[in-house]
Write a protein that holds these residues in place. Structure first.
Motif, PDB file in Angstrom:
ATOM      1  N   ALA A  76       9.600 105.750   9.541  1.00  0.00           N
ATOM      2  CA  ALA A  76       8.603 104.673   9.503  1.00  0.00           C
ATOM      3  C   ALA A  76       7.441 104.978  10.431  1.00  0.00           C
ATOM      4  O   ALA A  76       6.279 104.679  10.111  1.00  0.00           O
ATOM      5  N   ARG A  77       7.710 105.588  11.573  1.00  0.00           N
ATOM      6  CA  ARG A  77       6.647 105.922  12.519  1.00  0.00           C
ATOM      7  C   ARG A  77       5.677 106.939  11.932  1.00  0.00           C
ATOM      8  O   ARG A  77       4.476 106.930  12.253  1.00  0.00           O
ATOM      9  N   LYS A  78       6.171 107.830  11.083  1.00  0.00           N
ATOM     10  CA  LYS A  78       5.302 108.831  10.465  1.00  0.00           C
ATOM     11  C   LYS A  78       4.268 108.192   9.540  1.00  0.00           C
ATOM     12  O   LYS A  78       3.211 108.759   9.297  1.00  0.00           O
ATOM     13  N   ILE A  79       4.583 106.999   9.036  1.00  0.00           N
ATOM     14  CA  ILE A  79       3.657 106.315   8.140  1.00  0.00           C
ATOM     15  C   ILE A  79       2.425 105.855   8.902  1.00  0.00           C
ATOM     16  O   ILE A  79       1.300 105.930   8.394  1.00  0.00           O
ATOM     17  N   GLY A  80       2.592 105.358  10.117  1.00  0.00           N
ATOM     18  CA  GLY A  80       1.452 105.001  10.946  1.00  0.00           C
ATOM     19  C   GLY A  80       1.115 103.527  10.958  1.00  0.00           C
ATOM     20  O   GLY A  80       0.471 103.047  11.892  1.00  0.00           O
ATOM     21  N   PHE A  81       1.492 102.789   9.916  1.00  0.00           N
ATOM     22  CA  PHE A  81       1.301 101.350   9.856  1.00  0.00           C
ATOM     23  C   PHE A  81       2.630 100.658  10.170  1.00  0.00           C
ATOM     24  O   PHE A  81       3.697 101.195   9.858  1.00  0.00           O
ATOM     25  N   PRO A  82       2.597  99.457  10.719  1.00  0.00           N
ATOM     26  CA  PRO A  82       3.837  98.679  10.840  1.00  0.00           C
ATOM     27  C   PRO A  82       4.364  98.363   9.442  1.00  0.00           C
ATOM     28  O   PRO A  82       3.627  97.853   8.599  1.00  0.00           O
ATOM     29  N   LEU A  83       5.613  98.706   9.189  1.00  0.00           N
ATOM     30  CA  LEU A  83       6.186  98.498   7.864  1.00  0.00           C
ATOM     31  C   LEU A  83       6.418  97.011   7.630  1.00  0.00           C
ATOM     32  O   LEU A  83       6.978  96.321   8.471  1.00  0.00           O
ATOM     33  N   SER A  84       5.970  96.522   6.467  1.00  0.00           N
ATOM     34  CA  SER A  84       6.113  95.110   6.143  1.00  0.00           C
ATOM     35  C   SER A  84       6.139  94.938   4.629  1.00  0.00           C
ATOM     36  O   SER A  84       5.745  95.839   3.877  1.00  0.00           O
ATOM     37  N   LYS A  85       6.566  93.770   4.201  1.00  0.00           N
ATOM     38  CA  LYS A  85       6.559  93.440   2.777  1.00  0.00           C
ATOM     39  C   LYS A  85       5.145  93.511   2.220  1.00  0.00           C
ATOM     40  O   LYS A  85       4.915  93.986   1.103  1.00  0.00           O
ATOM     41  N   GLU A  86       4.169  93.054   3.016  1.00  0.00           N
ATOM     42  CA  GLU A  86       2.771  93.057   2.573  1.00  0.00           C
ATOM     43  C   GLU A  86       2.249  94.485   2.407  1.00  0.00           C
ATOM     44  O   GLU A  86       1.502  94.782   1.477  1.00  0.00           O
TER      45      GLU A  86
END
Length: 299
Positions: A76-86
């Motif tokens: 998830a950190r590799k994505i860069g955004f806070p992971l959320s439903k939105e």
């Protein structure tokens, strides 16, 4: 008409550190409407992409974990955004915008996605603000529906389309071409069908001469019946995440070269926005708006 996918979902609140890069998705449509490059009827609002379409480009386990928000923390950190439903919903909407745009391009010759260009999304993971690879999903859709037989992906963002390269590494119906900064992220490059890595501070003259020679040859050799174009403006010398030396006029000329070739050979083209991270938002908007202005003058 210039069909343009617009995503109101981008207005969803984000942490302060992520807000500035997202402003362009709200401001660009306003600019295009204000100056008359686009009219309200040009814009369409996609909804979420069907999961079956997503699975043509991405691994089932990854997609299921993404939707369930069960991506392990390191990934998830590799994505860069806070992971959320939105966030996941936004990515599905982006992908559907590119799928719909690709279909509309057959009628209108060209179509755009105000977002998209999520070329760092791999089959089984996301990274660098990319969760799902919109143009890869749309390319699979065209092939699966027999709407295209040979696809050329032209990725002229400052970063290599590493996820795209891996998704299509064994697919002879899709030719992946990426130009990018040699020392830019990703630091470990994947292998596209054709990669051209530019040195730091590469000028307009070198960049434009290269693509003006290479793209016509690729069209002649590959004979694509559809083109996906990633038109990131992070090739600008002002870009905070890029290391090339191109000007706004050079970036505009780049788009002109691509669009004139598509028009000349009567190849439908879908365009996704890609990156752009100059310090001043007006620079980003002007560079992106040029892509639409050039298209309107050609098609």
């Amino acid at each position: 008409m210039l069909p343009i996918a617009f995503h109101p979902i981008y207005q969803h609140p984000l942490p302060d550190g992520h807000r500035f890069p997202m402003l362009k998705y709200e401001l660009l449509p306003q600019q295009l409407l204000h100056e008359g490059t686009a009219v309200a009827a040009d814009f369409f609002e996609p909804t979420g992409c069907d999961i079956e379409l997503v699975l043509a480009a991405h691994e089932q386990e990854y997609v299921q974990n993404l939707i369930a928000l069960q991506i392990e923390p390191r990934a998830a950190r590799k994505i860069g955004f806070p992971l959320s439903k939105e966030l996941v919903g936004r990515e599905l909407t982006i992908a559907q915008g590119t799928v719909m745009g690709a279909v509309k391009a057959f009628e209108h010759k060209i179509a755009f996605n105000i977002a998209g260009g999520t070329h760092h999304a791999f089959p089984g993971h996301g990274e660098a603000f990319c969760l799902l690879n919109d143009q890869a999903i749309a390319a699979h859709y065209l092939l699966d529906k027999n709407l295209a037989k040979k696809i050329l992906i032209i990725d002229l963002d400052v970063h290599q389309g590493n996820g795209t390269a891996v998704i299509f590494q064994n697919n002879t119906q899709v030719f992946t071409f990426s130009t990018h900064g040699k020392t830019n992220y990703p630091f470990k490059k994947e292998i596209s069908d054709l990669d051209i890595a530019f040195e730091d501070h590469t000028t307009d003259a070198v960049f434009l001469k290269t693509i003006a020679e290479v793209i016509p040859r690729l069209i002649q050799e590959q004979k694509p019946d559809f083109i996906f174009y990633l038109s990131g403006v992070d090739i600008l010398h002002t870009d905070k995440l890029g290391k090339l030396g191109c000007t706004i006029e050079g970036c505009k000329k780049r788009d002109e070269i691509v669009f004139e070739l598509c028009a000349k050979h009567q190849i439908p083209v879908q365009v996704s926005m890609g990156g752009g991270y100059s310090p001043e938002i007006k620079t980003i908007i002007e560079a992106h708006a040029n892509t639409y202005r050039v298209a309107k003058s050609i098609f």
